[in-house]
Motif scaffolding. Sequence first.
Motif, PDB file in Angstrom:
ATOM      1  N   SER A  14       0.850  -1.153  -0.142  1.00  0.00           N
ATOM      2  CA  SER A  14       0.007   0.194  -0.051  1.00  0.00           C
ATOM      3  C   SER A  14       0.852   1.313   0.120  1.00  0.00           C
ATOM      4  CB  SER A  14      -1.076  -0.128   1.148  1.00  0.00           C
ATOM      5  OG  SER A  14      -1.762  -1.013   1.081  1.00  0.00           O
ATOM      6  N   ARG A  15       1.863   1.136   0.818  1.00  0.00           N
ATOM      7  CA  ARG A  15       2.949   2.366   0.814  1.00  0.00           C
ATOM      8  C   ARG A  15       3.497   2.588  -0.511  1.00  0.00           C
ATOM      9  NH1 ARG A  15       5.235   0.992   5.019  1.00  0.00           N
ATOM     10  NH2 ARG A  15       6.992  -0.069   4.463  1.00  0.00           N
ATOM     11  N   ASN A  16       3.984   1.691  -1.081  1.00  0.00           N
ATOM     12  CA  ASN A  16       4.517   1.878  -2.567  1.00  0.00           C
ATOM     13  C   ASN A  16       3.503   2.405  -3.521  1.00  0.00           C
ATOM     14  OD1 ASN A  16       6.678   1.360  -4.415  1.00  0.00           O
ATOM     15  ND2 ASN A  16       5.528  -0.297  -5.411  1.00  0.00           N
ATOM     16  N   ILE A  17       2.341   1.782  -3.451  1.00  0.00           N
ATOM     17  CA  ILE A  17       1.403   2.522  -4.353  1.00  0.00           C
ATOM     18  C   ILE A  17       1.070   3.701  -4.164  1.00  0.00           C
ATOM     19  CG2 ILE A  17      -1.194   2.078  -4.990  1.00  0.00           C
ATOM     20  CD1 ILE A  17      -1.061  -0.855  -4.442  1.00  0.00           C
ATOM     21  N   VAL A  18       1.051   4.219  -2.968  1.00  0.00           N
ATOM     22  CA  VAL A  18       0.350   5.654  -2.668  1.00  0.00           C
ATOM     23  C   VAL A  18       1.734   6.538  -3.071  1.00  0.00           C
ATOM     24  CG1 VAL A  18       0.213   7.172  -0.826  1.00  0.00           C
ATOM     25  CG2 VAL A  18      -0.977   5.168  -0.830  1.00  0.00           C
ATOM     26  N   GLN A  19       2.859   6.091  -2.774  1.00  0.00           N
ATOM     27  CA  GLN A  19       4.383   6.830  -3.136  1.00  0.00           C
ATOM     28  C   GLN A  19       4.457   6.850  -4.590  1.00  0.00           C
ATOM     29  OE1 GLN A  19       7.373   4.739  -0.845  1.00  0.00           O
ATOM     30  NE2 GLN A  19       7.247   6.310   1.005  1.00  0.00           N
ATOM     31  N   SER A  20       4.135   5.756  -5.292  1.00  0.00           N
ATOM     32  CA  SER A  20       4.253   5.802  -6.804  1.00  0.00           C
ATOM     33  C   SER A  20       3.180   7.010  -7.285  1.00  0.00           C
ATOM     34  CB  SER A  20       4.117   4.485  -7.212  1.00  0.00           C
ATOM     35  OG  SER A  20       5.393   3.755  -6.667  1.00  0.00           O
ATOM     36  N   ARG A  21       2.135   6.789  -6.897  1.00  0.00           N
ATOM     37  CA  ARG A  21       0.836   7.442  -7.264  1.00  0.00           C
ATOM     38  C   ARG A  21       0.709   9.053  -7.088  1.00  0.00           C
ATOM     39  NH1 ARG A  21      -2.469   6.933 -11.358  1.00  0.00           N
ATOM     40  NH2 ARG A  21      -4.311   6.963  -9.873  1.00  0.00           N
ATOM     41  N   TRP A  22       1.260   9.142  -5.906  1.00  0.00           N
ATOM     42  CA  TRP A  22       0.982  10.653  -5.197  1.00  0.00           C
ATOM     43  C   TRP A  22       2.106  11.417  -4.809  1.00  0.00           C
ATOM     44  CZ3 TRP A  22      -3.937  12.490  -5.937  1.00  0.00           C
ATOM     45  CH2 TRP A  22      -4.890  11.545  -6.119  1.00  0.00           C
ATOM     46  N   LEU A  23       3.321  10.625  -4.374  1.00  0.00           N
ATOM     47  CA  LEU A  23       4.307  11.337  -3.838  1.00  0.00           C
ATOM     48  C   LEU A  23       5.641  11.490  -4.800  1.00  0.00           C
ATOM     49  CD1 LEU A  23       4.207  10.085   0.132  1.00  0.00           C
ATOM     50  CD2 LEU A  23       3.239  12.241  -1.038  1.00  0.00           C
ATOM     51  N   ALA A  24       5.801  10.528  -5.676  1.00  0.00           N
ATOM     52  CA  ALA A  24       6.707  10.367  -6.895  1.00  0.00           C
ATOM     53  C   ALA A  24       6.285  11.199  -7.926  1.00  0.00           C
ATOM     54  CB  ALA A  24       7.305   9.079  -6.995  1.00  0.00           C
ATOM     55  N   MET A  25       6.697  12.444  -8.269  1.00  0.00           N
ATOM     56  CA  MET A  25       6.131  13.100  -9.548  1.00  0.00           C
ATOM     57  C   MET A  25       7.151  13.096 -10.421  1.00  0.00           C
ATOM     58  SD  MET A  25       2.907  13.925  -8.662  1.00  0.00           S
ATOM     59  CE  MET A  25       1.781  14.125  -7.142  1.00  0.00           C
ATOM     60  N   ASP A  26       6.540  12.987 -11.828  1.00  0.00           N
ATOM     61  CA  ASP A  26       7.553  13.402 -13.022  1.00  0.00           C
ATOM     62  C   ASP A  26       7.437  14.898 -13.265  1.00  0.00           C
ATOM     63  OD1 ASP A  26       5.253  13.788 -14.347  1.00  0.00           O
ATOM     64  OD2 ASP A  26       4.963  11.957 -15.445  1.00  0.00           O
ATOM     65  N   ALA A  27       8.390  14.932 -14.557  1.00  0.00           N
ATOM     66  CA  ALA A  27       8.638  16.300 -14.950  1.00  0.00           C
ATOM     67  C   ALA A  27       7.034  17.178 -15.226  1.00  0.00           C
ATOM     68  CB  ALA A  27       9.125  16.420 -16.197  1.00  0.00           C
ATOM     69  N   ASP A  28       6.123  16.317 -15.510  1.00  0.00           N
ATOM     70  CA  ASP A  28       4.666  16.886 -15.906  1.00  0.00           C
ATOM     71  C   ASP A  28       3.925  16.950 -14.560  1.00  0.00           C
ATOM     72  OD1 ASP A  28       5.470  17.176 -18.591  1.00  0.00           O
ATOM     73  OD2 ASP A  28       4.611  15.130 -19.036  1.00  0.00           O
ATOM     74  N   GLY A  29       4.362  16.597 -13.275  1.00  0.00           N
ATOM     75  CA  GLY A  29       3.588  16.798 -12.061  1.00  0.00           C
ATOM     76  C   GLY A  29       2.705  15.675 -12.104  1.00  0.00           C
ATOM     77  N   ASN A  30       2.893  14.341 -12.864  1.00  0.00           N
ATOM     78  CA  ASN A  30       2.030  13.172 -12.587  1.00  0.00           C
ATOM     79  C   ASN A  30       2.822  12.149 -11.823  1.00  0.00           C
ATOM     80  OD1 ASN A  30      -0.066  14.462 -14.295  1.00  0.00           O
ATOM     81  ND2 ASN A  30       1.157  13.740 -16.063  1.00  0.00           N
ATOM     82  N   GLY A  31       2.144  11.377 -11.030  1.00  0.00           N
ATOM     83  CA  GLY A  31       2.535  10.145 -10.714  1.00  0.00           C
ATOM     84  C   GLY A  31       3.668   9.470 -11.514  1.00  0.00           C
ATOM     85  N   THR A  32       4.638   8.624 -11.071  1.00  0.00           N
ATOM     86  CA  THR A  32       5.632   8.035 -12.082  1.00  0.00           C
ATOM     87  C   THR A  32       5.029   6.711 -12.521  1.00  0.00           C
ATOM     88  OG1 THR A  32       6.553   7.001 -10.167  1.00  0.00           O
ATOM     89  CG2 THR A  32       7.431   9.290 -10.595  1.00  0.00           C
ATOM     90  N   LYS A  33       3.859   6.146 -11.684  1.00  0.00           N
ATOM     91  CA  LYS A  33       3.448   4.940 -12.168  1.00  0.00           C
ATOM     92  C   LYS A  33       1.732   5.222 -12.489  1.00  0.00           C
ATOM     93  CE  LYS A  33       7.010   1.924 -10.436  1.00  0.00           C
ATOM     94  NZ  LYS A  33       7.546   0.921  -9.485  1.00  0.00           N
ATOM     95  N   THR A  34       1.318   4.368 -13.495  1.00  0.00           N
ATOM     96  CA  THR A  34      -0.055   4.422 -13.517  1.00  0.00           C
ATOM     97  C   THR A  34      -0.568   3.266 -12.798  1.00  0.00           C
ATOM     98  OG1 THR A  34       0.075   3.164 -15.647  1.00  0.00           O
ATOM     99  CG2 THR A  34       0.199   5.583 -15.917  1.00  0.00           C
ATOM    100  N   LEU A  35      -2.050   3.072 -12.845  1.00  0.00           N
ATOM    101  CA  LEU A  35      -2.722   1.717 -12.609  1.00  0.00           C
ATOM    102  C   LEU A  35      -2.191   0.825 -12.916  1.00  0.00           C
ATOM    103  CD1 LEU A  35      -6.334   3.391 -11.799  1.00  0.00           C
ATOM    104  CD2 LEU A  35      -4.660   2.840  -9.957  1.00  0.00           C
ATOM    105  N   HIS A  36      -2.158   0.745 -14.481  1.00  0.00           N
ATOM    106  CA  HIS A  36      -1.687  -0.425 -15.059  1.00  0.00           C
ATOM    107  C   HIS A  36      -0.212  -0.960 -14.971  1.00  0.00           C
ATOM    108  CE1 HIS A  36      -5.637  -0.725 -17.396  1.00  0.00           C
ATOM    109  NE2 HIS A  36      -5.118   0.502 -17.382  1.00  0.00           N
ATOM    110  N   ASP A  37       0.689   0.158 -14.616  1.00  0.00           N
ATOM    111  CA  ASP A  37       2.086  -0.212 -14.323  1.00  0.00           C
ATOM    112  C   ASP A  37       2.061  -0.910 -13.046  1.00  0.00           C
ATOM    113  OD1 ASP A  37       2.971   1.214 -16.495  1.00  0.00           O
ATOM    114  OD2 ASP A  37       3.315   2.976 -15.494  1.00  0.00           O
ATOM    115  N   LEU A  38       1.347  -0.491 -12.055  1.00  0.00           N
ATOM    116  CA  LEU A  38       1.092  -1.215 -10.690  1.00  0.00           C
ATOM    117  C   LEU A  38       0.893  -2.639 -10.740  1.00  0.00           C
ATOM    118  CD1 LEU A  38       0.705   2.211  -8.439  1.00  0.00           C
ATOM    119  CD2 LEU A  38       2.743   0.709  -8.668  1.00  0.00           C
ATOM    120  N   ALA A  39      -0.389  -2.685 -11.591  1.00  0.00           N
ATOM    121  CA  ALA A  39      -1.024  -3.834 -12.031  1.00  0.00           C
ATOM    122  C   ALA A  39      -0.053  -4.811 -12.149  1.00  0.00           C
ATOM    123  CB  ALA A  39      -2.155  -3.649 -12.735  1.00  0.00           C
ATOM    124  N   ASN A  40       0.539  -4.420 -13.245  1.00  0.00           N
ATOM    125  CA  ASN A  40       1.601  -5.504 -14.065  1.00  0.00           C
ATOM    126  C   ASN A  40       2.727  -5.869 -12.918  1.00  0.00           C
ATOM    127  OD1 ASN A  40       0.432  -5.218 -16.348  1.00  0.00           O
ATOM    128  ND2 ASN A  40       1.575  -3.663 -17.096  1.00  0.00           N
TER     129      ASN A  40
END
Length: 309
Positions: free
Chosen positions: A254-280
């Motif tokens: 759960s911590r990794n999903i939250v960090q990847s989706r909300w705390l780790a941002m790319d250059a465009d201000g989006n999360g570094t991973k999508t739902l499908h990336d984490l699903a895989n």
Amino acid sequence: MVQKKSDNPNMQRLPVAQTAAASAFPMLPSLGVGTLDSYIAYVNRVPMLSAAEELHLAQEFRRTENVDAARTLVLSHLRLVVSVARQYLGYGIPHADLIQEGNIGLMKAVKRYDPNNGARLVSYAIHWIKAEIHEYILKNWRLVKMATTKAQRKLFFNLRSNKPTLSALTPSEVAALAKALDVKGSDVKEMEMRLAGGDVALEGEDTDEDAAYAPIQWLADNTQEPTQRIASNEADALQGPKLDQALMALDERSRNIVQSRWLAMDADGNGTKTLHDLANEYSISAERVRQIETAALKKMRGMLQAQAA
């Protein structure tokens, strides 16, 4: 700014010596003559003193401090104050106020006048009268004092009368005016700009939307407002140690999903991973990742609210 007087011109305060500066002549009576025009007519009827009478009265006052002698000297020169004050009507200050300040200067002159120097009182008093009027104008013409140095005072009272036109001064006119008044050219240009500008209300009026553009709005710093400071400090706390505590309360996935989706941002201000990336990554469906994310965020929100309370 000049203090507001009554809208009725007949109710203007009379320019008689009833201020603290007039304490040197405590017996000088109030001239209860009504309007300003009546006062001027009155002082013009006060008899003039001959040179011999003036010398005798001045010597008597200097020798014995006879207040009646001083009063006679003052009354006989009140018409001079009216004449001098009339020269300064262009500054937007009521004539009565200018006369009153000039009367104070006249009384100071009588108190300090030495008849043994050979000069008539009128020649001596005119400098004191102008000095008091100048000081009053400088203090009341604008909210911000216009002239503090000798050069600035000279420019303030001579610039407009010496300008050849109403337009802005040309470089040659600045140089000529600076030479005529014995000041620097930079002082001439600075005083011209200061005289051209007007006072601006700090807070504006509460009538139109124009109030939103008053200087007070430009100067306001909401970040230093107490409630804003408290909210900012709480936000910093929630995004710092308290957020770390809430994250550590989650399981690793759960911590990794939250960090990847909300705390780790790319250059465009989006999360570094999508739902499908984490699903895989976890071999689960994207919907399942969304459910884990929602539950984790709900748990963290509850912990942060509890800590804030």
